[in-house]
Scaffold this active site. Sequence first.
Site, PDB file in Angstrom:
ATOM      1  N   ASP A 131      19.194 -10.735  31.791  1.00 51.27           N
ATOM      2  CA  ASP A 131      19.936  -9.622  31.201  1.00 51.27           C
ATOM      3  C   ASP A 131      20.382  -8.611  32.281  1.00 51.27           C
ATOM      4  O   ASP A 131      20.156  -8.828  33.476  1.00 51.27           O
ATOM      5  CB  ASP A 131      19.034  -8.966  30.142  1.00 51.27           C
ATOM      6  CG  ASP A 131      19.802  -8.491  28.925  1.00 51.27           C
ATOM      7  OD1 ASP A 131      21.001  -8.208  29.053  1.00 51.27           O
ATOM      8  OD2 ASP A 131      19.191  -8.390  27.849  1.00 51.27           O
ATOM      9  N   ASP A 188      26.683  -7.390  22.478  1.00 53.49           N
ATOM     10  CA  ASP A 188      25.838  -8.086  21.499  1.00 53.49           C
ATOM     11  C   ASP A 188      26.556  -8.339  20.181  1.00 53.49           C
ATOM     12  O   ASP A 188      27.198  -7.445  19.627  1.00 53.49           O
ATOM     13  CB  ASP A 188      24.580  -7.267  21.210  1.00 53.49           C
ATOM     14  CG  ASP A 188      23.623  -7.297  22.380  1.00 53.49           C
ATOM     15  OD1 ASP A 188      24.041  -7.706  23.490  1.00 53.49           O
ATOM     16  OD2 ASP A 188      22.469  -6.908  22.194  1.00 53.49           O
TER      17      ASP A 188
HETATM   18  C1  GAL Z   1      20.698  -7.306  25.300  1.00 52.06           C
HETATM   19  C2  GAL Z   1      21.188  -8.733  25.178  1.00 52.06           C
HETATM   20  C3  GAL Z   1      20.644  -9.292  23.888  1.00 52.06           C
HETATM   21  C4  GAL Z   1      19.132  -9.262  23.912  1.00 52.06           C
HETATM   22  C5  GAL Z   1      18.645  -7.842  24.183  1.00 52.06           C
HETATM   23  C6  GAL Z   1      17.142  -7.778  24.413  1.00 52.06           C
HETATM   24  O1  GAL Z   1      21.144  -6.752  26.478  1.00 52.06           O
HETATM   25  O2  GAL Z   1      22.586  -8.750  25.198  1.00 52.06           O
HETATM   26  O3  GAL Z   1      21.121 -10.622  23.687  1.00 52.06           O
HETATM   27  O4  GAL Z   1      18.666 -10.144  24.917  1.00 52.06           O
HETATM   28  O5  GAL Z   1      19.278  -7.295  25.320  1.00 52.06           O
HETATM   29  O6  GAL Z   1      16.699  -6.493  24.670  1.00 52.06           O
END
Ligand code: GAL
Length: 388
Positions: A131, A188
């Site tokens: 991430d 997301d």
């Molecule tokens: C976001 C990511 C999500 C999930 C989340 C977890 O940045 O895009 O898919 O992994 O973090 O905190």
Amino acid sequence: MDSHKLLGLRPAMGWNSWNTFTWDINEQLIRDVADRFVSEGYKDAGYEYIVIDDCWSLKERDSEGNLVHDPIKFPSGIRALADYIHEKGLKFGMYSCVGTHTCAGFPGSFEHEFQDAQLLAEWGVDYLKYDYCFKPRSMSGELLYKRMSLALKNCGRDILFSACNWGEDNVYQWIRESGAHMYRSTGDIQDNWDSIKSLTLSQLDKTCYTGSFCHNDMDMLVVGMYGGSNDGFIGSKIGGCSDNEYKTHFALWCMMGSPLMIGCDIRNANDVTKDILLNPELIKINQDVEGRGAYRIKPEPQWFHSDDVFMLVKVLTDGDLAIGFFNLSDTQREISLQFWDLGLPYASGFSLELYDCWEYKELGKFKERFAPTVPARDCLVVRAKLVK
Ligand code: GAL
């Protein structure tokens, strides 16, 4: 052939804990998902990776700087969980972050890249989602993905590298060279139609930036969630889509070559959800070995249609074409395909034999054009074969 080289040949298929469960994960849940993969036909359909997303570790590393799993969520330890998944013939994925912390505030891999890659290899991990939160501003994301890629490629185990920087910092321009096997190109996803539509429209002019060994990941699937996330942003009870919207979402991800990572609670999936996620024709299109991006055709007459009515065409290895007729608008539309837009002139003498990939039936032979009527927020996907 050297099997290392084939990691990421096709878009990854699997399940990820985030959409539905966010922080509320534990080893029993992951084992149950692995069991269902086998008993409900997901494994046979090609789904392979079971991935634990954020919130699996303790808030601090140990005295040697190693990440530590949360012993309450995973009392048997990560290695035992990996073994369980492997015994079922499946693969196991985990999550970390480019920055000092993950998005949920757990330790990230910044300045621990090589150590963490080593630990993942020892645990038997096959996939790392990486991430983009808490990245020191002075550091380039490009360099940090290169770092982890190098660490993973030299950790002694084949680990698929799934980059997740949400399409920031012109990721298209450098991600393939970094060594990542897939990359998130969007923010997301949420469990509603507007989110599916806007993620799709944002990627329609990026279809040339996907392909074998570095696939454009449009985010996990929300098919079958029906608003059932424990996270207000992703879904909560006000989210959810109709079955047609989920069907169209799945068809778009298949046609656009996105990895297919299921995000619903497959322990409670209804028959419609299973029919969508297990559709063998759509999966075949997504997994076609040449891994070509789809091109877009705007239907005639152009003044009549907005940008949310379009066709996608994917050239398949065996010479067939996968053609999706997508109507993301709120009214029924006739979507006309003139075969010259596929490179097929009338004078060639060829027709197209069309097979409906949702209804599993032949539609017949067509010359020059095909113009189905597609309901609002729906799609038709056909496999087209050239015949005399
Ligand atoms: C976001 C990511 C999500 C999930 C989340 C977890 O940045 O895009 O898919 O992994 O973090 O905190």
